[in-house]
Design a protein around this motif. Sequence first.
Motif, PDB file in Angstrom:
ATOM      1  N   ASP A  10      31.253  68.979  23.592  1.00 33.93           N
ATOM      2  CA  ASP A  10      30.642  67.871  24.325  1.00 33.93           C
ATOM      3  C   ASP A  10      29.133  67.922  24.114  1.00 33.93           C
ATOM      4  O   ASP A  10      28.441  68.720  24.737  1.00 33.93           O
ATOM      5  CB  ASP A  10      30.995  67.967  25.810  1.00 33.93           C
ATOM      6  N   ASP A  43      30.925  63.903  36.070  1.00 32.54           N
ATOM      7  CA  ASP A  43      31.729  65.109  36.136  1.00 32.54           C
ATOM      8  C   ASP A  43      32.983  64.847  36.976  1.00 32.54           C
ATOM      9  O   ASP A  43      33.234  63.744  37.403  1.00 32.54           O
ATOM     10  CB  ASP A  43      30.910  66.275  36.692  1.00 32.54           C
ATOM     11  N   GLN A  49      36.532  69.106  34.197  1.00 27.52           N
ATOM     12  CA  GLN A  49      35.772  70.068  33.431  1.00 27.52           C
ATOM     13  C   GLN A  49      36.373  70.206  32.035  1.00 27.52           C
ATOM     14  O   GLN A  49      37.226  71.046  31.791  1.00 27.52           O
ATOM     15  CB  GLN A  49      35.755  71.423  34.141  1.00 27.52           C
ATOM     16  N   PHE A  79      35.345  71.124  28.368  1.00 24.56           N
ATOM     17  CA  PHE A  79      34.302  71.710  27.519  1.00 24.56           C
ATOM     18  C   PHE A  79      34.909  72.811  26.687  1.00 24.56           C
ATOM     19  O   PHE A  79      36.005  73.309  26.958  1.00 24.56           O
ATOM     20  CB  PHE A  79      33.145  72.261  28.353  1.00 24.56           C
ATOM     21  N   THR A  80      34.176  73.195  25.634  1.00 25.92           N
ATOM     22  CA  THR A  80      34.544  74.328  24.801  1.00 25.92           C
ATOM     23  C   THR A  80      33.863  75.563  25.369  1.00 25.92           C
ATOM     24  O   THR A  80      32.622  75.596  25.435  1.00 25.92           O
ATOM     25  CB  THR A  80      34.085  74.101  23.354  1.00 25.92           C
ATOM     26  N   PRO A  81      34.599  76.586  25.828  1.00 29.13           N
ATOM     27  CA  PRO A  81      33.997  77.721  26.539  1.00 29.13           C
ATOM     28  C   PRO A  81      32.859  78.382  25.767  1.00 29.13           C
ATOM     29  O   PRO A  81      31.840  78.746  26.347  1.00 29.13           O
ATOM     30  CB  PRO A  81      35.175  78.682  26.740  1.00 29.13           C
ATOM     31  N   ALA A 116      29.790  76.111  26.182  1.00 29.00           N
ATOM     32  CA  ALA A 116      29.554  75.509  27.493  1.00 29.00           C
ATOM     33  C   ALA A 116      28.323  76.107  28.142  1.00 29.00           C
ATOM     34  O   ALA A 116      28.132  77.327  28.157  1.00 29.00           O
ATOM     35  CB  ALA A 116      30.774  75.714  28.386  1.00 29.00           C
ATOM     36  N   SER A 117      27.508  75.250  28.731  1.00 30.63           N
ATOM     37  CA  SER A 117      26.320  75.703  29.440  1.00 30.63           C
ATOM     38  C   SER A 117      26.701  76.161  30.846  1.00 30.63           C
ATOM     39  O   SER A 117      27.762  75.781  31.368  1.00 30.63           O
ATOM     40  CB  SER A 117      25.301  74.571  29.515  1.00 30.63           C
ATOM     41  N   GLN A 149      27.693  73.404  33.218  1.00 26.43           N
ATOM     42  CA  GLN A 149      29.014  72.850  32.960  1.00 26.43           C
ATOM     43  C   GLN A 149      30.097  73.713  33.588  1.00 26.43           C
ATOM     44  O   GLN A 149      31.062  73.211  34.165  1.00 26.43           O
ATOM     45  CB  GLN A 149      29.267  72.744  31.449  1.00 26.43           C
ATOM     46  N   ILE A 150      29.892  75.038  33.480  1.00 26.26           N
ATOM     47  CA  ILE A 150      30.917  75.957  33.992  1.00 26.26           C
ATOM     48  C   ILE A 150      31.040  75.852  35.498  1.00 26.26           C
ATOM     49  O   ILE A 150      32.156  75.857  36.051  1.00 26.26           O
ATOM     50  CB  ILE A 150      30.573  77.397  33.575  1.00 26.26           C
ATOM     51  N   VAL A 189      22.471  69.964  28.537  1.00 28.25           N
ATOM     52  CA  VAL A 189      23.728  70.526  28.045  1.00 28.25           C
ATOM     53  C   VAL A 189      23.778  70.435  26.519  1.00 28.25           C
ATOM     54  O   VAL A 189      24.250  71.345  25.832  1.00 28.25           O
ATOM     55  CB  VAL A 189      24.924  69.782  28.682  1.00 28.25           C
ATOM     56  N   GLY A 214      24.281  73.451  23.805  1.00 27.66           N
ATOM     57  CA  GLY A 214      25.318  73.440  22.785  1.00 27.66           C
ATOM     58  C   GLY A 214      24.747  73.584  21.376  1.00 27.66           C
ATOM     59  O   GLY A 214      25.301  74.304  20.538  1.00 27.66           O
TER      60      GLY A 214
END
Length: 395
Positions: free
Chosen positions: A4, A22, A25, A27-29, A32-33, A36-37, A46, A50
């Motif tokens: 993202d 939001d 959730q 996102f790609t772990p 992820a910022s 985001q987490i 963000v 990334g």
Amino acid sequence: KLLDFGISKLVADDSRPDVTRDGSQLFTPEYASPEQIVGGNITTAVDIYGLGALLYFMLSGERPFGEQRGTLFEYLQSTLQNEPLPPSAAMRKRAAGDRSVLSLVRRVTGDLDNIVLRALSKQPNDRYTSVDDMAEDVRRFLVGKPVYARPPTVTYRISKFVRRHWLETSLASLFVVSLAGGFGISLWQANVARQQKEQAETRFNETRTLVNYLMNDLYADLENVPGGAALRVSIAETSQEYLDNLAATRPEDPLLLTETAQGYRQLGDMQGSPQEVSLNQPELAEQSYSTALDMLTEAERRLRRNDDEIRLRIAGERARTSLKLARLKFMHSYTADWAAYSAEAIAKFDALVQRQGDFDAWLGLSDARLLDADIAVYEEDWEAAGRSESWIGAL
């Protein structure tokens, strides 16, 4: 997997146009910022995070927090709590002694480490404000300029400038080193010259003291001593040898030149002055007086504007020496230029009388006028003789 980079941002959100919606959730772990987490506000920061994670992987071949080996929760906790290693450190761990990789490590260490770590800052406000700013910092790194991700210390900015202009700075450094070396050599030479001058002045003063003792004290004491004539000749010869050695050093100071000239005048008195007890060597006396006048001319040439005291001393010494030489030439019927020396003595003494008015100047002027009268009588210039006698009578 989902990367993202703000692509799913809803720009039609009326309340917060700069915040991605939001609620879910996605996102790609590994990219992820922190915000985001934890489900915080999703802004363009963000995207910066990334990009930083992607650049980290491109440089080192590693994820900022490694590969996911445990649960997703544990991996996300590591992202929130730990700081990533600099990309160069991750590369060094992977290099395993590979020299080609280690050369890249040196290239990444420093500026690129700071660019990546700034993009991966935990707090959004600590990251770059936009993708353009981050791209600009990467461009500055590529052209060798200081990057904004590093503190702008003077040392850092100078080092970047030197790397960017290595040829010019190398030449400038060579010039500065050469200049400093030349300056150091000049200082050393000046110090050597000063020491040599001090040593020469010390030798000069010692010799001058000895000559003065020989000519003024010892020579006069031998006047009535049986067998003293031979000793006086020896003293005169020794004094001349010392004076010639002093003259050979070619002193440049006007005062030293004047004192040496005074020594030659006194030597001339010893050798053949008609008014004093002498060795009756008029030819040698004439040479000594002439040498004294030459040295006084050199002293006058080396005078500075503010040397008034030395200038007066030179004038007095020239007046006395000219009078001595004029009388010597007149008494021994040498070349008839005695009148010129007599006129110079009168002019110098007259100027000293006008300037100082002391007894010695008056006495010297009277003596010069008496000689001038004698010369006028000898030449049968009765008008000039009458003027001199009138002046002497008035005195």
